[in-house]
Scaffold this active site. Structure first.
Site, short mmCIF file in Angstrom:
data_model
loop_
_atom_site.label_atom_id
_atom_site.label_comp_id
_atom_site.label_asym_id
_atom_site.label_seq_id
_atom_site.Cartn_x
_atom_site.Cartn_y
_atom_site.Cartn_z
N TYR A 76 17.84 -19.34 27.99
CA TYR A 76 18.95 -19.80 28.85
C TYR A 76 18.48 -19.91 30.29
O TYR A 76 18.83 -20.84 31.01
CB TYR A 76 20.13 -18.82 28.77
CG TYR A 76 20.86 -18.86 27.46
CD1 TYR A 76 21.81 -19.83 27.21
CD2 TYR A 76 20.60 -17.92 26.47
CE1 TYR A 76 22.49 -19.88 26.00
CE2 TYR A 76 21.27 -17.95 25.25
CZ TYR A 76 22.21 -18.93 25.03
OH TYR A 76 22.87 -18.98 23.83
N LYS B 238 19.37 -23.72 19.70
CA LYS B 238 18.26 -23.32 20.55
C LYS B 238 17.66 -22.03 20.02
O LYS B 238 18.42 -21.25 19.45
CB LYS B 238 18.67 -23.16 22.00
CG LYS B 238 19.96 -22.38 22.31
CD LYS B 238 20.20 -21.01 21.78
CE LYS B 238 19.33 -19.89 22.21
NZ LYS B 238 19.74 -18.57 21.63
P1 NAD Z 1 22.64 -15.03 11.92
O1 NAD Z 1 21.60 -14.11 11.39
O2 NAD Z 1 24.00 -14.48 12.14
O3 NAD Z 1 22.78 -16.31 10.99
C1 NAD Z 1 21.67 -16.91 10.37
C2 NAD Z 1 22.09 -17.55 9.08
O4 NAD Z 1 20.93 -18.11 8.47
C3 NAD Z 1 22.70 -16.56 8.08
O5 NAD Z 1 23.81 -17.13 7.44
C4 NAD Z 1 21.57 -16.35 7.07
O6 NAD Z 1 22.04 -16.03 5.77
C5 NAD Z 1 20.90 -17.71 7.08
N1 NAD Z 1 19.51 -17.70 6.62
C6 NAD Z 1 18.97 -18.64 5.83
N2 NAD Z 1 17.70 -18.34 5.55
C7 NAD Z 1 17.44 -17.18 6.17
C8 NAD Z 1 16.28 -16.36 6.25
N3 NAD Z 1 15.14 -16.69 5.63
N4 NAD Z 1 16.36 -15.23 6.98
C9 NAD Z 1 17.49 -14.89 7.63
N5 NAD Z 1 18.62 -15.64 7.59
C10 NAD Z 1 18.58 -16.77 6.86
O7 NAD Z 1 22.05 -15.65 13.26
P2 NAD Z 1 22.84 -16.37 14.42
O8 NAD Z 1 23.08 -15.40 15.50
O9 NAD Z 1 23.98 -17.12 13.88
O10 NAD Z 1 21.70 -17.38 14.96
C11 NAD Z 1 21.35 -18.56 14.27
C12 NAD Z 1 20.80 -19.60 15.27
O11 NAD Z 1 21.79 -19.86 16.24
C13 NAD Z 1 19.57 -19.14 16.04
O12 NAD Z 1 18.71 -20.25 16.26
C14 NAD Z 1 20.12 -18.66 17.36
O13 NAD Z 1 19.21 -18.75 18.44
C15 NAD Z 1 21.28 -19.61 17.55
N6 NAD Z 1 22.37 -19.02 18.36
C16 NAD Z 1 22.81 -19.73 19.42
C17 NAD Z 1 23.82 -19.23 20.21
C18 NAD Z 1 24.33 -20.02 21.37
O14 NAD Z 1 25.11 -19.48 22.15
N7 NAD Z 1 23.96 -21.28 21.48
C19 NAD Z 1 24.38 -17.98 19.92
C20 NAD Z 1 23.92 -17.28 18.81
C21 NAD Z 1 22.90 -17.82 18.03
#
Ligand code: NAD
Length: 408
Positions: free
Chosen positions: A247, A159
């Site tokens: 959420y 999401k």
């Molecule tokens: P994050 O920044 O920790 O991870 C993102 C990943 O994408 C990294 O490994 C990064 O290297 C990669 N990536 C690839 N191309 C990229 C670019 N152009 N710029 C930046 N990063 C790039 O983020 P996250 O917190 O893991 O979030 C990722 C997704 O998960 C989002 O859509 C977020 O909304 C979702 N999320 C959901 C929950 C939940 O509880 N459902 C919790 C956290 C995150």
């Protein structure tokens, strides 16, 4: 001091009536405790399941490839495979080969199942992988989902599913063309406390819900790489609403079992330069045909809050935390009644929302049961989020009365 505390200390007849729940296998309900005894922030912390090793191969047959090895993927989703009944970690997709190899070695993923974004389309020839799980910055979801569907894989997507209605619709269309499932990572739909809350509301225990409040806030840090893309519109599509407020948008729909017909919204001005591209604090009110209202707010600059309120005609309920990874709680009170739902994970360590979400896709594919978190559900939230932004920009109510999202 709350009204319940007041009535207790004054010695009045507070009745600690723990709702009896029939047919809730695996869900310990309330125990002998009442809200006054265990404030949510005193609950013992649950260990995150990082240290759990995957179960032996062979027991679980549905293979996921995780796309994007960031914080949520590495800390929450990948470790959760250890507690899955049907799903297993089968592949990794990353721009960082070394990181992918380290994770593959730790979780016994064969290196032949590591892909980069360049050779990702070859995944179509890999029978180990049934589905991909997209855990990338929001604006990158749609393109890679289309590629996954073209490769004949099912898609689980985090999401918000996309940063525009057009992209979200494109994902739904690609799923239909490929005849593959598109599921959104709405983990709260698999949280036992949320599931019981919905059941209790539908069963009429709190009376007709009239007002919902949803608060989802956190202090974002741009020191953290995970925070950096969240304030870049091109990657996030928006600020706290896209990341946290979603959420509340989703919850107001599942708590009321109704979709809003109109929204008003306001964005608080921020002088902090990190919020030059996206909103920090935003608040909105949905209006419903039934007469209900849902007030939501989200923020990137205030202390972490995850709290839902449900004002029913019989009881008022609070979920606090409402959308936590663990430790969610529900408390309903009114008059001399107090009802408490406590996190069943205290009693049943193997039950968690992440594993249940991962198992849902193979379960619905095998049983033909409807998905709890479809692409259409995600599309409806993207449409509502865009309507909130439009209402804030126009400073007037915006109609959201576009009919039944299930029939789009
Ligand atoms: P994050 O920044 O920790 O991870 C993102 C990943 O994408 C990294 O490994 C990064 O290297 C990669 N990536 C690839 N191309 C990229 C670019 N152009 N710029 C930046 N990063 C790039 O983020 P996250 O917190 O893991 O979030 C990722 C997704 O998960 C989002 O859509 C977020 O909304 C979702 N999320 C959901 C929950 C939940 O509880 N459902 C919790 C956290 C995150």
């Amino acid at each position: 001091m709350s009204s319940n505390e007041q009535s207790n200390s004054s010695g009045s007849q507070t009745r600690r009536n723990i709702l009896k729940v029939a047919g809730t296998a695996g869900l310990a309900f309330g125990g002998r405790l009442a809200a006054q005894d265990i404030p949510p922030n005193h609950l013992a912390p649950r260990p995150a399941p990082q240290s759990i090793r995957p179960l032996p191969e062979g027991r679980r047959t549905f293979g996921y490839a995780i796309i994007g090895l960031g914080k949520y993927a590495v800390n929450q989703i990948i470790p959760a495979f250890a507690e899955c009944k049907h799903a297993r970690l089968a592949g990794l997709v990353s721009g960082d080969r070394q990181k992918a190899e380290r994770i593959a070695a730790a979780y016994d993923v064969p290196t032949k199942n590591i892909y980069s974004y360049d050779n990702f389309d070859d995944i179509k020839n890999n029978p180990d992988i049934d589905a991909v799980y997209i855990i990338l910055p929001n604006s990158l979801h749609a393109d890679i989902a289309e590629r996954a569907f073209k490769a004949g894989k099912h898609v689980m997507c985090e999401k918000p599913m996309a940063t525009s209605v057009e992209d979200a619709q494109r994902m739904v269309d690609a799923s239909r063309r490929a005849n593959k499932q598109l599921m959104i990572g709405y983990r709260c739909h698999f949280d036992p406390i949320t599931q019981r809350t919905i059941e209790l509301i539908r069963a009429g225990h709190i009376g007709k819900p009239r007002v919902i409040t949803t608060e989802n806030t956190d202090a974002l840090s741009v020191e953290d790489p995970s925070g950096q893309w969240r304030v870049r519109r091109a990657l996030s599509g928006g600020g706290s609403l896209m990341d946290l407020g979603i959420y509340g948008v989703n919850a107001s729909r599942y708590l009321l079992n109704e979709d809003p017909i109109e929204v008003t919204a306001v964005i608080a001005p921020s002088s902090n330069p990190i919020f030059s591209e996206v909103e920090d604090i935003i608040s909105w009110t949905f209006r419903y045909k039934s007469g209900a209202l849902a007030h939501g707010n989200s923020s990137f600059s205030t202390a972490a809050t995850s709290r839902f309120g449900i004002q029913g005609e019989k009881l008022t309920a609070v979920m606090d935390p409402a959308t936590g990874y663990y430790n969610n709680t529900f408390k309903a009170s009114g008059g001399d009644e107090v009802h408490v739902l406590q996190d069943p994970m205290f009693q049943i360590p193997a039950l968690n929302q992440f594993s249940a979400q991962l198992d849902h896709l193979p379960e619905i594919l095998a049983s033909g049961a409807p998905s709890k978190a479809t692409g259409l559900e995600g599309l409806q939230d993207v449409k509502l989020i865009q309507a909130i932004y439009r209402a804030a920009a126009l400073r007037r109510p915006v109609s959201t009365d576009w009919g039944d999202w299930r029939k789009i």
